[in-house]
Design a protein around this motif. Structure first.
Motif, PDB file in Angstrom:
ATOM      1  N   GLY A 129       0.801  -1.395   0.110  1.00  0.00           N
ATOM      2  CA  GLY A 129      -0.047  -0.075  -0.061  1.00  0.00           C
ATOM      3  C   GLY A 129       0.601   1.338   0.140  1.00  0.00           C
ATOM      4  N   LEU A 130       2.017   1.036  -0.071  1.00  0.00           N
ATOM      5  CA  LEU A 130       3.022   2.342  -0.422  1.00  0.00           C
ATOM      6  C   LEU A 130       2.849   3.159  -1.680  1.00  0.00           C
ATOM      7  CD1 LEU A 130       6.242   0.725   0.936  1.00  0.00           C
ATOM      8  CD2 LEU A 130       4.371   1.840   2.141  1.00  0.00           C
ATOM      9  N   ALA A 131       3.048   4.459  -1.504  1.00  0.00           N
ATOM     10  CA  ALA A 131       3.022   5.132  -2.710  1.00  0.00           C
ATOM     11  C   ALA A 131       4.190   5.202  -3.397  1.00  0.00           C
ATOM     12  CB  ALA A 131       2.815   6.975  -2.254  1.00  0.00           C
ATOM     13  N   VAL A 132       4.172   4.656  -4.688  1.00  0.00           N
ATOM     14  CA  VAL A 132       5.115   4.497  -5.700  1.00  0.00           C
ATOM     15  C   VAL A 132       5.231   4.985  -6.767  1.00  0.00           C
ATOM     16  CG1 VAL A 132       6.437   2.359  -6.833  1.00  0.00           C
ATOM     17  CG2 VAL A 132       5.362   1.991  -4.542  1.00  0.00           C
ATOM     18  N   GLY A 168      15.639  14.839   2.129  1.00  0.00           N
ATOM     19  CA  GLY A 168      14.399  15.582   2.516  1.00  0.00           C
ATOM     20  C   GLY A 168      13.197  14.747   2.974  1.00  0.00           C
ATOM     21  N   GLY A 169      13.583  13.184   2.811  1.00  0.00           N
ATOM     22  CA  GLY A 169      12.533  12.355   3.185  1.00  0.00           C
ATOM     23  C   GLY A 169      11.729  12.057   2.005  1.00  0.00           C
ATOM     24  N   PRO A 170      10.565  11.358   2.153  1.00  0.00           N
ATOM     25  CA  PRO A 170       9.701  10.907   1.344  1.00  0.00           C
ATOM     26  C   PRO A 170       8.802  12.022   0.358  1.00  0.00           C
ATOM     27  CG  PRO A 170       8.461  10.839   3.287  1.00  0.00           C
ATOM     28  CD  PRO A 170       9.916  11.357   3.632  1.00  0.00           C
ATOM     29  N   ARG A 171       8.975  13.229   0.787  1.00  0.00           N
ATOM     30  CA  ARG A 171       8.539  14.226  -0.168  1.00  0.00           C
ATOM     31  C   ARG A 171       9.652  15.017  -1.149  1.00  0.00           C
ATOM     32  NH1 ARG A 171       3.258  15.766   1.574  1.00  0.00           N
ATOM     33  NH2 ARG A 171       2.789  14.804   3.500  1.00  0.00           N
ATOM     34  N   TRP A 172       9.381  15.202  -2.240  1.00  0.00           N
ATOM     35  CA  TRP A 172      10.419  15.878  -3.219  1.00  0.00           C
ATOM     36  C   TRP A 172       9.534  16.870  -4.179  1.00  0.00           C
ATOM     37  CZ3 TRP A 172      13.367  13.377  -7.779  1.00  0.00           C
ATOM     38  CH2 TRP A 172      14.490  14.191  -8.101  1.00  0.00           C
ATOM     39  N   SER A 173       9.922  18.216  -3.862  1.00  0.00           N
ATOM     40  CA  SER A 173       9.154  19.128  -4.443  1.00  0.00           C
ATOM     41  C   SER A 173       9.847  19.487  -5.550  1.00  0.00           C
ATOM     42  CB  SER A 173       8.877  20.324  -3.399  1.00  0.00           C
ATOM     43  OG  SER A 173       8.544  21.510  -4.169  1.00  0.00           O
ATOM     44  N   SER A 174       9.186  19.773  -6.819  1.00  0.00           N
ATOM     45  CA  SER A 174       9.402  20.282  -8.036  1.00  0.00           C
ATOM     46  C   SER A 174      10.001  21.978  -7.996  1.00  0.00           C
ATOM     47  CB  SER A 174       8.386  20.253  -9.233  1.00  0.00           C
ATOM     48  OG  SER A 174       7.211  20.906  -8.776  1.00  0.00           O
ATOM     49  N   ARG A 222       4.150  15.389  -4.264  1.00  0.00           N
ATOM     50  CA  ARG A 222       3.269  14.295  -3.815  1.00  0.00           C
ATOM     51  C   ARG A 222       4.063  13.559  -2.850  1.00  0.00           C
ATOM     52  NH1 ARG A 222       1.656  10.769  -8.381  1.00  0.00           N
ATOM     53  NH2 ARG A 222       3.290  12.029  -9.295  1.00  0.00           N
ATOM     54  N   PRO A 223       3.275  13.064  -1.642  1.00  0.00           N
ATOM     55  CA  PRO A 223       3.776  12.169  -0.764  1.00  0.00           C
ATOM     56  C   PRO A 223       4.426  10.978  -1.700  1.00  0.00           C
ATOM     57  CG  PRO A 223       1.776  12.950  -0.139  1.00  0.00           C
ATOM     58  CD  PRO A 223       2.019  13.460  -1.328  1.00  0.00           C
ATOM     59  N   LEU A 224       5.600  10.438  -1.210  1.00  0.00           N
ATOM     60  CA  LEU A 224       6.024   9.247  -2.042  1.00  0.00           C
ATOM     61  C   LEU A 224       7.074   8.453  -1.084  1.00  0.00           C
ATOM     62  CD1 LEU A 224       6.382   8.254  -5.029  1.00  0.00           C
ATOM     63  CD2 LEU A 224       8.511   9.553  -4.980  1.00  0.00           C
ATOM     64  N   ASP A 225       6.585   7.213  -1.169  1.00  0.00           N
ATOM     65  CA  ASP A 225       7.311   6.177  -0.301  1.00  0.00           C
ATOM     66  C   ASP A 225       8.558   5.581  -1.039  1.00  0.00           C
ATOM     67  OD1 ASP A 225       5.548   6.067   2.203  1.00  0.00           O
ATOM     68  OD2 ASP A 225       4.048   5.334   0.842  1.00  0.00           O
ATOM     69  N   LEU A 226       8.210   5.294  -2.558  1.00  0.00           N
ATOM     70  CA  LEU A 226       9.291   4.591  -3.216  1.00  0.00           C
ATOM     71  C   LEU A 226       9.341   5.293  -4.701  1.00  0.00           C
ATOM     72  CD1 LEU A 226      11.422   2.479  -3.821  1.00  0.00           C
ATOM     73  CD2 LEU A 226       9.285   1.212  -4.404  1.00  0.00           C
TER      74      LEU A 226
END
Length: 117
Positions: free
Chosen positions: A35-38, A107-113, A80-84
């Protein structure tokens, strides 16, 4: 004070026909089952299995975002929130990918454009 979770970098490397893409696809499949955001990304120059697709020699495949450069990877993620984030054939992105991945991991699981890399 809230601390932000740092990400981590995992690299799958080896010679041709060693099963690198198959291992990447296995990890993507397991993350999705959990259920991770990929998001899966590959370079637009890599058209061996068709545009917008990452595939292994064993026949496994998943849809991907086919992009021409690191800036386009940022646009796909768009904060967007992202796990992988799975990047196939990372060498096609060149050295621009190194500081971008550093930023993503730190930065963790979020990467902003809107960030800089």
């Amino acid at each position: 004070m809230r601390t932000q979770r740092q990400g981590r970098l995992q690299v799958v490397c080896g010679p041709m026909f060693a099963g690198k893409s198959e291992e990447l696809l296995r990890r993507v499949r397991r993350a999705r089952l959990a259920g991770l955001a990929v998001e899966v990304v590959n370079h637009s120059l890599d058209e061996r299995h068709g545009v917008g697709r990452v595939a292994s020699h064993a026949g496994l495949s998943v849809p991907s975002h086919s992009v021409p450069d690191v800036g386009s990877v940022r646009a796909v993620l768009d904060g967007r929130p992202l796990d992988l984030l799975a990047i196939d054939e990372a060498q096609f992105f060149g050295m621009d990918l190194v500081p971008a991945v550093d930023e993503l991991v730190l930065g963790g699981p979020r990467w902003s454009s809107q960030g800089s890399a």
